[in-house]
Design an enzyme around this catalytic site. Structure first.
Site, short mmCIF file in Angstrom:
data_model
loop_
_atom_site.label_atom_id
_atom_site.label_comp_id
_atom_site.label_asym_id
_atom_site.label_seq_id
_atom_site.Cartn_x
_atom_site.Cartn_y
_atom_site.Cartn_z
N ARG A 110 5.63 4.89 12.41
CA ARG A 110 4.52 4.39 11.58
C ARG A 110 3.54 5.52 11.29
NH1 ARG A 110 3.82 0.41 8.31
NH2 ARG A 110 4.79 -1.01 9.82
N ARG A 122 15.12 6.77 6.75
CA ARG A 122 14.04 6.97 7.74
C ARG A 122 14.45 6.49 9.13
NH1 ARG A 122 9.76 2.10 7.20
NH2 ARG A 122 11.29 0.42 7.20
N ASP A 159 -1.70 -2.92 -2.85
CA ASP A 159 -0.28 -2.56 -2.82
C ASP A 159 0.22 -2.53 -4.27
OD1 ASP A 159 2.36 -2.11 -2.28
OD2 ASP A 159 2.66 -3.86 -0.99
N HIS A 202 6.63 8.26 1.46
CA HIS A 202 5.65 7.21 1.80
C HIS A 202 4.48 7.84 2.60
CE1 HIS A 202 4.01 3.43 3.13
NE2 HIS A 202 5.08 2.71 2.79
N GLU A 254 1.92 7.43 -2.58
CA GLU A 254 3.33 7.77 -2.41
C GLU A 254 3.96 8.19 -3.74
OE1 GLU A 254 5.07 4.24 -0.62
OE2 GLU A 254 3.09 3.68 0.14
#
Length: 311
Positions: A64, A87, A210, A165, A269
């Protein structure tokens, strides 16, 4: 004695990592798990990326914070698990990468490579080579260059979406502005990906956000008023820019994020999401982002974005 520019060592929970260092004091750390940049520090040793205090450095959980690589799927745009699998895989050091047209004279870089395992081919039946070069420039800039090649032998093309990200470390999310995305169209993930047009002012933050901004410029600036610091993102091959902050309610639901940590992070991002990339066998795609952190310049008490975005 010359400083070691590239050091291979063990990180949290014994995971392999590579530390990049530049002569003036900047550094970056990259875990082979996820090819995941988890630290980027300036010449003064100040951390520029956000990593959660609750980050779980244990496969198969993604780390994270830092710079997760989203491939071959961004978010839930497809049938795979959230953000694909790059990832969550252990990458290899690429000891013999194909030649790299690069203008950087940096000695602090590492080449990583990911190829699909048999299990990967079951969930995403395409053969690929994903090469990633992570470079720390002499001025402390951080550059990530991805090269993804279709190595299918069955003649089939494949399609993917992608994002770096990046979690930037900010002093206080309510004191941050993002410039370069004004008046652009975006898809709002909080409203079923409906399309809207951004107003003419710099982005500021007072609630969960978002959004996927479309046809974005190659340069975006994040101005941190309190730290008097500006991040500049320069990108190539990545037309979209995702802006995300979970805010308080959603942060409480994220197990590996502290309840108050949303105040100190902002994801901007560099991405290719709206128009997925298609590669025929033998074709290669390249997507690059370069991050720099500069002291904000002041002009009549206001930050002057023209100095940043014009440079």
């Amino acid at each position: 004695m010359e400083k070691v520019h590239v050091e291979h060592c063990k990180g949290t929970n014994g995971l392999d990592k590579v530390v990049l260092r530049e002569i003036r004091g900047s550094s970056a750390e990259v875990y082979l798990y996820g090819a995941h940049v988890t630290s980027w520090k300036n010449d003064y040793g100040e951390e520029l990326l956000f990593v959660s205090n609750k980050a779980i450095f244990k496969p198969p959980k993604a780390i994270r914070g830092g710079i997760p690589i989203c491939f071959p799927q961004f978010s839930s745009h497809g049938s795979l698990d959230q953000h694909g699998f790059a990832r969550n895989r252990v990458w290899s050091i690429d000891s013999d990468p194909p030649p790299f047209p690069t203008s950087s004279s940096s000695k602090a870089f590492v080449d990583l490579i990911l190829k699909p395992s048999d299990d990967d081919l079951k969930i995403w039946p395409h053969s690929f080579e994903f090469r990633l070069r992570i470079t720390l420039g002499p001025g402390g800039d951080l550059m990530l260059t991805s090269r993804i090649r279709n190595t299918n032998t069955d003649g089939k093309p494949f399609t993917f979406t992608f994002a770096y990200h990046t979690y930037f470390s900010v002093s206080d999310i309510s004191e941050v502005r993002v410039e370069g995305l004004e008046t652009l169209d975006y898809l709002d993930n909080l409203q079923n990906k409906e399309r809207f047009t951004e107003q003419g002012d710099a982005l500021t933050f007072e609630s969960e956000v978002d959004k996927i901004y479309l046809s974005t410029p190659t340069k975006i600036a994040i101005l941190d008023h309190e730290k008097k610091r500006t991040f500049v993102i320069r990108k190539d091959g990545l037309p979209d820019a995702v802006v995300w902050n979970p805010w308080d309610k959603r942060a409480k639901a994220i197990v590996d994020l502290g309840d108050e940590e949303y105040k100190h992070m902002l994801c901007v991002e560099a991405a290719a999401v709206e128009k997925p990339i298609t590669l025929k066998p033998g074709e290669e795609w390249r997507g690059r982002q370069e991050l720099s952190a500069v002291p904000s310049s002041y002009c009549s008490g206001q930050l002057d974005p023209r100095r940043v975005l014009g440079s």
